[in-house]
Scaffold this active site. Structure first.
Site, PDB file in Angstrom:
ATOM      1  N   CYS A   1      24.989  49.782  26.446  1.00 25.76           N
ATOM      2  CA  CYS A   1      25.340  48.559  26.206  1.00 25.76           C
ATOM      3  C   CYS A   1      25.600  47.836  27.650  1.00 25.76           C
ATOM      4  CB  CYS A   1      26.409  48.190  25.233  1.00 25.76           C
ATOM      5  SG  CYS A   1      26.912  46.356  24.810  1.00 25.76           S
TER       6      CYS A   1
ATOM      7  N   CYS B   1      28.467  45.250  27.540  1.00 23.51           N
ATOM      8  CA  CYS B   1      29.739  45.915  27.388  1.00 23.51           C
ATOM      9  C   CYS B   1      30.100  46.743  28.699  1.00 23.51           C
ATOM     10  CB  CYS B   1      29.892  47.011  26.287  1.00 23.51           C
ATOM     11  SG  CYS B   1      29.561  46.525  24.620  1.00 23.51           S
TER      12      CYS B   1
END
Length: 180
Positions: free
Chosen positions: A131, A134
């Site tokens: 991700c 993230c």
């Protein structure tokens, strides 16, 4: 089991992975809690049985109960957040990035350990889960708390090596289970 046991399970074709397991464990750029929390959160993220058992056993000797639980919590919450935020980032319709997540994630605000440690563990898991949004968020938070590029890289390297070890062992287990 332990990291030493885990290393013995890695076949020769993955010798680099075996050596990296040991060299990362011997590095001192992260505190013991940060390092073994990264190992444990990463092992929980990949979920391969032998890797998980070996690292969990090693971590039990290095981490407090609170840190053990927080590392597992980092893996659990990132398992949810990495999918959600990666999806909102990848979908072409930008509406989703402006919508509130409406997902419970209280453990991030109160993980039971130092915020920096939890962020490092979350970063390692986010690297495994791929991700980018993230990763950017955790890296920025760590930088705000004075964590160096080398420390951030160490957490990512641990995640990468644990992931590779787990993939090797899962592949070997699949081949061993194949009927002759």
């Amino acid at each position: 089991m332990s990291l030493e046991t885990l290393k013995t399970l890695i076949p020769d074709y993955a010798k680099d992975i075996r050596l990296n397991i040991g060299s990362l464990a011997n590095e001192t750029i992260l505190s013991e809690q940060q390092k073994y929390g990264c190992y444990l959160a990463s092992a929980h993220a990949v979920g391969e049985a032998q890797t998980l058992r070996a690292i969990e056993a090693e971590a039990r000797g290095k981490l407090s109960v609170e840190a053990l639980n927080a590392a597992k919590a980092a893996s659990a919450i990132m398992g949810m957040n990495n999918v959600y935020y990666r999806a909102t980032h990848l979908v072409s319709n930008t509406t989703y990035t402006t919508m509130p997540a409406r997902l419970r994630m209280n453990v991030i605000g109160n993980p039971g350990v130092e915020k920096v440690d939890f962020e490092l563990w979350s970063l390692a898991v986010s690297a495994i889960n791929g991700c980018g949004m993230c990763l950017d968020a955790h890296e920025a938070e760590l930088r705000k708390h004075g964590v160096t590029s080398e420390q951030i890289q160490a957490a990512i390297r641990i995640g990468a090596v644990v992931n590779a070890a787990a993939r090797v062992l899962a592949a070997e287990a699949a081949l061993a289970a194949e009927p002759a």
